[in-house]
Design a protein around this motif. Sequence first.
Motif, PDB file in Angstrom:
ATOM      1  N   THR A  91     -12.256 -21.976  -7.328  1.00  0.00           N
ATOM      2  CA  THR A  91     -11.086 -22.129  -8.190  1.00  0.00           C
ATOM      3  C   THR A  91     -10.343 -20.802  -8.270  1.00  0.00           C
ATOM      4  OG1 THR A  91     -12.344 -21.561 -10.176  1.00  0.00           O
ATOM      5  CG2 THR A  91     -12.284 -23.886  -9.543  1.00  0.00           C
ATOM      6  N   ARG A  92      -9.215 -20.797  -8.956  1.00  0.00           N
ATOM      7  CA  ARG A  92      -8.423 -19.571  -9.058  1.00  0.00           C
ATOM      8  C   ARG A  92      -9.233 -18.444  -9.683  1.00  0.00           C
ATOM      9  NH1 ARG A  92      -5.571 -17.058 -13.030  1.00  0.00           N
ATOM     10  NH2 ARG A  92      -6.053 -18.755 -14.473  1.00  0.00           N
ATOM     11  N   GLU A  93      -9.908 -18.722 -10.811  1.00  0.00           N
ATOM     12  CA  GLU A  93     -10.684 -17.685 -11.479  1.00  0.00           C
ATOM     13  C   GLU A  93     -11.821 -17.178 -10.588  1.00  0.00           C
ATOM     14  OE1 GLU A  93      -9.974 -20.614 -12.688  1.00  0.00           O
ATOM     15  OE2 GLU A  93      -8.573 -20.203 -14.353  1.00  0.00           O
ATOM     16  N   GLU A  94     -12.513 -18.111  -9.936  1.00  0.00           N
ATOM     17  CA  GLU A  94     -13.615 -17.720  -9.060  1.00  0.00           C
ATOM     18  C   GLU A  94     -13.104 -16.927  -7.858  1.00  0.00           C
ATOM     19  OE1 GLU A  94     -16.452 -21.640  -9.928  1.00  0.00           O
ATOM     20  OE2 GLU A  94     -15.094 -21.582  -8.216  1.00  0.00           O
ATOM     21  N   LEU A  95     -11.957 -17.323  -7.347  1.00  0.00           N
ATOM     22  CA  LEU A  95     -11.393 -16.639  -6.180  1.00  0.00           C
ATOM     23  C   LEU A  95     -11.018 -15.198  -6.512  1.00  0.00           C
ATOM     24  CD1 LEU A  95     -10.494 -16.957  -3.236  1.00  0.00           C
ATOM     25  CD2 LEU A  95      -8.254 -17.662  -4.085  1.00  0.00           C
ATOM     26  N   LEU A  96     -10.392 -14.997  -7.666  1.00  0.00           N
ATOM     27  CA  LEU A  96     -10.026 -13.637  -8.063  1.00  0.00           C
ATOM     28  C   LEU A  96     -11.266 -12.772  -8.268  1.00  0.00           C
ATOM     29  CD1 LEU A  96      -7.074 -14.348 -10.544  1.00  0.00           C
ATOM     30  CD2 LEU A  96      -6.947 -13.422  -8.212  1.00  0.00           C
ATOM     31  N   ALA A  97     -12.350 -13.385  -8.761  1.00  0.00           N
ATOM     32  CA  ALA A  97     -13.591 -12.631  -8.941  1.00  0.00           C
ATOM     33  C   ALA A  97     -14.173 -12.213  -7.594  1.00  0.00           C
ATOM     34  CB  ALA A  97     -14.600 -13.469  -9.724  1.00  0.00           C
ATOM     35  N   VAL A  98     -14.118 -13.110  -6.602  1.00  0.00           N
ATOM     36  CA  VAL A  98     -14.617 -12.782  -5.265  1.00  0.00           C
ATOM     37  C   VAL A  98     -13.777 -11.676  -4.640  1.00  0.00           C
ATOM     38  CG1 VAL A  98     -14.952 -13.663  -2.921  1.00  0.00           C
ATOM     39  CG2 VAL A  98     -15.638 -15.045  -4.879  1.00  0.00           C
ATOM     40  N   LEU A  99     -12.464 -11.762  -4.793  1.00  0.00           N
ATOM     41  CA  LEU A  99     -11.582 -10.730  -4.243  1.00  0.00           C
ATOM     42  C   LEU A  99     -11.819  -9.381  -4.913  1.00  0.00           C
ATOM     43  CD1 LEU A  99      -8.223 -12.716  -3.917  1.00  0.00           C
ATOM     44  CD2 LEU A  99      -9.979 -12.320  -2.178  1.00  0.00           C
ATOM     45  N   HIS A 100     -12.161  -9.420  -6.195  1.00  0.00           N
ATOM     46  CA  HIS A 100     -12.487  -8.174  -6.909  1.00  0.00           C
ATOM     47  C   HIS A 100     -13.708  -7.508  -6.282  1.00  0.00           C
ATOM     48  CE1 HIS A 100     -13.406  -6.114 -11.035  1.00  0.00           C
ATOM     49  NE2 HIS A 100     -13.252  -5.259 -10.050  1.00  0.00           N
ATOM     50  N   VAL A 101     -14.741  -8.300  -5.984  1.00  0.00           N
ATOM     51  CA  VAL A 101     -15.942  -7.755  -5.345  1.00  0.00           C
ATOM     52  C   VAL A 101     -15.623  -7.239  -3.947  1.00  0.00           C
ATOM     53  CG1 VAL A 101     -18.250  -8.330  -4.492  1.00  0.00           C
ATOM     54  CG2 VAL A 101     -17.486  -9.226  -6.693  1.00  0.00           C
TER      55      VAL A 101
ATOM     56  N   ARG B 247      -5.233 -35.396 -13.771  1.00  0.00           N
ATOM     57  CA  ARG B 247      -4.257 -34.350 -13.979  1.00  0.00           C
ATOM     58  C   ARG B 247      -4.925 -33.007 -14.280  1.00  0.00           C
ATOM     59  NH1 ARG B 247       1.111 -34.723 -15.224  1.00  0.00           N
ATOM     60  NH2 ARG B 247       0.868 -36.990 -15.448  1.00  0.00           N
ATOM     61  N   THR B 248      -6.132 -33.036 -14.839  1.00  0.00           N
ATOM     62  CA  THR B 248      -6.824 -31.801 -15.208  1.00  0.00           C
ATOM     63  C   THR B 248      -7.662 -31.229 -14.069  1.00  0.00           C
ATOM     64  OG1 THR B 248      -8.679 -33.082 -16.106  1.00  0.00           O
ATOM     65  CG2 THR B 248      -6.911 -32.483 -17.638  1.00  0.00           C
ATOM     66  N   ASP B 249      -7.685 -31.871 -12.917  1.00  0.00           N
ATOM     67  CA  ASP B 249      -8.490 -31.371 -11.802  1.00  0.00           C
ATOM     68  C   ASP B 249      -7.884 -30.074 -11.257  1.00  0.00           C
ATOM     69  OD1 ASP B 249     -10.025 -33.571 -12.131  1.00  0.00           O
ATOM     70  OD2 ASP B 249      -9.336 -34.626 -10.332  1.00  0.00           O
ATOM     71  N   PRO B 250      -8.615 -28.961 -11.308  1.00  0.00           N
ATOM     72  CA  PRO B 250      -8.061 -27.709 -10.764  1.00  0.00           C
ATOM     73  C   PRO B 250      -8.189 -27.685  -9.244  1.00  0.00           C
ATOM     74  CG  PRO B 250     -10.253 -27.305 -11.625  1.00  0.00           C
ATOM     75  CD  PRO B 250      -9.931 -28.742 -11.938  1.00  0.00           C
ATOM     76  N   PRO B 251      -7.227 -27.120  -8.542  1.00  0.00           N
ATOM     77  CA  PRO B 251      -7.349 -26.994  -7.082  1.00  0.00           C
ATOM     78  C   PRO B 251      -8.373 -25.940  -6.720  1.00  0.00           C
ATOM     79  CG  PRO B 251      -5.374 -25.890  -7.847  1.00  0.00           C
ATOM     80  CD  PRO B 251      -5.949 -26.577  -9.038  1.00  0.00           C
ATOM     81  N   VAL B 252      -8.972 -26.105  -5.566  1.00  0.00           N
ATOM     82  CA  VAL B 252      -9.907 -25.114  -5.049  1.00  0.00           C
ATOM     83  C   VAL B 252      -9.366 -24.611  -3.719  1.00  0.00           C
ATOM     84  CG1 VAL B 252     -11.956 -25.993  -6.218  1.00  0.00           C
ATOM     85  CG2 VAL B 252     -11.313 -26.925  -3.996  1.00  0.00           C
ATOM     86  N   PHE B 253      -9.695 -23.371  -3.392  1.00  0.00           N
ATOM     87  CA  PHE B 253      -9.143 -22.712  -2.222  1.00  0.00           C
ATOM     88  C   PHE B 253     -10.272 -22.124  -1.380  1.00  0.00           C
ATOM     89  CE2 PHE B 253      -6.379 -22.442  -5.869  1.00  0.00           C
ATOM     90  CZ  PHE B 253      -5.174 -22.930  -5.403  1.00  0.00           C
ATOM     91  N   ARG B 254     -10.043 -22.072  -0.083  1.00  0.00           N
ATOM     92  CA  ARG B 254     -11.031 -21.501   0.820  1.00  0.00           C
ATOM     93  C   ARG B 254     -10.980 -19.972   0.699  1.00  0.00           C
ATOM     94  NH1 ARG B 254     -13.410 -24.565   4.145  1.00  0.00           N
ATOM     95  NH2 ARG B 254     -11.646 -26.023   4.139  1.00  0.00           N
ATOM     96  N   VAL B 255     -12.142 -19.381   0.427  1.00  0.00           N
ATOM     97  CA  VAL B 255     -12.213 -17.944   0.218  1.00  0.00           C
ATOM     98  C   VAL B 255     -11.730 -17.188   1.445  1.00  0.00           C
ATOM     99  CG1 VAL B 255     -13.785 -16.011  -0.225  1.00  0.00           C
ATOM    100  CG2 VAL B 255     -14.067 -18.156  -1.475  1.00  0.00           C
ATOM    101  N   GLY B 256     -12.066 -17.679   2.637  1.00  0.00           N
ATOM    102  CA  GLY B 256     -11.652 -17.008   3.862  1.00  0.00           C
ATOM    103  C   GLY B 256     -10.153 -16.922   4.011  1.00  0.00           C
ATOM    104  N   ASP B 257      -9.434 -17.957   3.544  1.00  0.00           N
ATOM    105  CA  ASP B 257      -7.974 -17.926   3.623  1.00  0.00           C
ATOM    106  C   ASP B 257      -7.406 -16.806   2.753  1.00  0.00           C
ATOM    107  OD1 ASP B 257      -8.230 -20.121   5.249  1.00  0.00           O
ATOM    108  OD2 ASP B 257      -7.716 -21.588   3.682  1.00  0.00           O
ATOM    109  N   ALA B 258      -7.946 -16.644   1.549  1.00  0.00           N
ATOM    110  CA  ALA B 258      -7.468 -15.591   0.658  1.00  0.00           C
ATOM    111  C   ALA B 258      -7.821 -14.213   1.189  1.00  0.00           C
ATOM    112  CB  ALA B 258      -8.061 -15.784  -0.737  1.00  0.00           C
ATOM    113  N   LEU B 259      -9.012 -14.074   1.773  1.00  0.00           N
ATOM    114  CA  LEU B 259      -9.398 -12.787   2.332  1.00  0.00           C
ATOM    115  C   LEU B 259      -8.489 -12.398   3.493  1.00  0.00           C
ATOM    116  CD1 LEU B 259     -13.303 -13.053   2.294  1.00  0.00           C
ATOM    117  CD2 LEU B 259     -11.844 -11.717   0.764  1.00  0.00           C
TER     118      LEU B 259
END
Length: 272
Positions: free
Chosen positions: A195-205, A248-260
Amino acid sequence: MVADIAVAAARLDRATPGRIGGRSADTPLPERLGLRKPVADLADVVRRWAIITAAGHQVCPSRRHLTELALEARDQQHRPRDPAALALIPVQPVEIHALWLAHHPAWLRGHPSIGDAHQQITTAVARARAACDRPQLRFYGWCRTRDTAHEQQCGAELYAATDADLVACRRCGTKHPGDQLRDQLLMDARSALATREELLAVLHVYTGTPVPAGTFYSWRSRGRLRPAGWLHRDERYGDRITDHWISRTDPPVFRVGDALALLDKTPSTTTE
């Protein structure tokens, strides 16, 4: 606190199960030399202000009486895991000086340079505590050592300091190169969905510095980062990733590799 630091510096705070028999085969732990300077600085500051305060009132404290008080104070304060370890550490001069100051707070507060005393003592205490605290551990993945007896991998979780050169498995004892574990963990994370929050945490690491949320929103608005699915939470079926939007409340999830990959192309985003 100083007594507990002395126990930690001598590595007497190591907790081991009781045993009967011969000598342990464990390699003795070396003294934590990094604690010497902050403790010495603390002792110097406390000693100096104890002497200044005592001289101002022309008194000469009884060392024997203060030593007995220091031993009593140890019993009333936090004790290490092994109470016997503290008994091996003699009363330190800094304990005596600190105890005398603690019993004469009005004299210390009345000194013309009380501001300097407060700043120097609190700074020295903070540095000593910081040096004594255990470093924050980082997750390095799982031990992949093959157990030939059971024909399976060890699988134990690996934790060590952030910049560890070697990471030892607590279950099988295998020592792994820290850089290889970090690379493997990052490789495994690239295919994960977050998720967005999890992705930002991974990018922080990954970067070592916080990645601004605005960077994420910029990628989304420009179509550079697209959802790889949606996280649907259901009381009956539990959490699951779907390839289509259900609620409507389902948050999108993103592939970590794409963000990296996007982050590698825009290194300046970590400094915004």
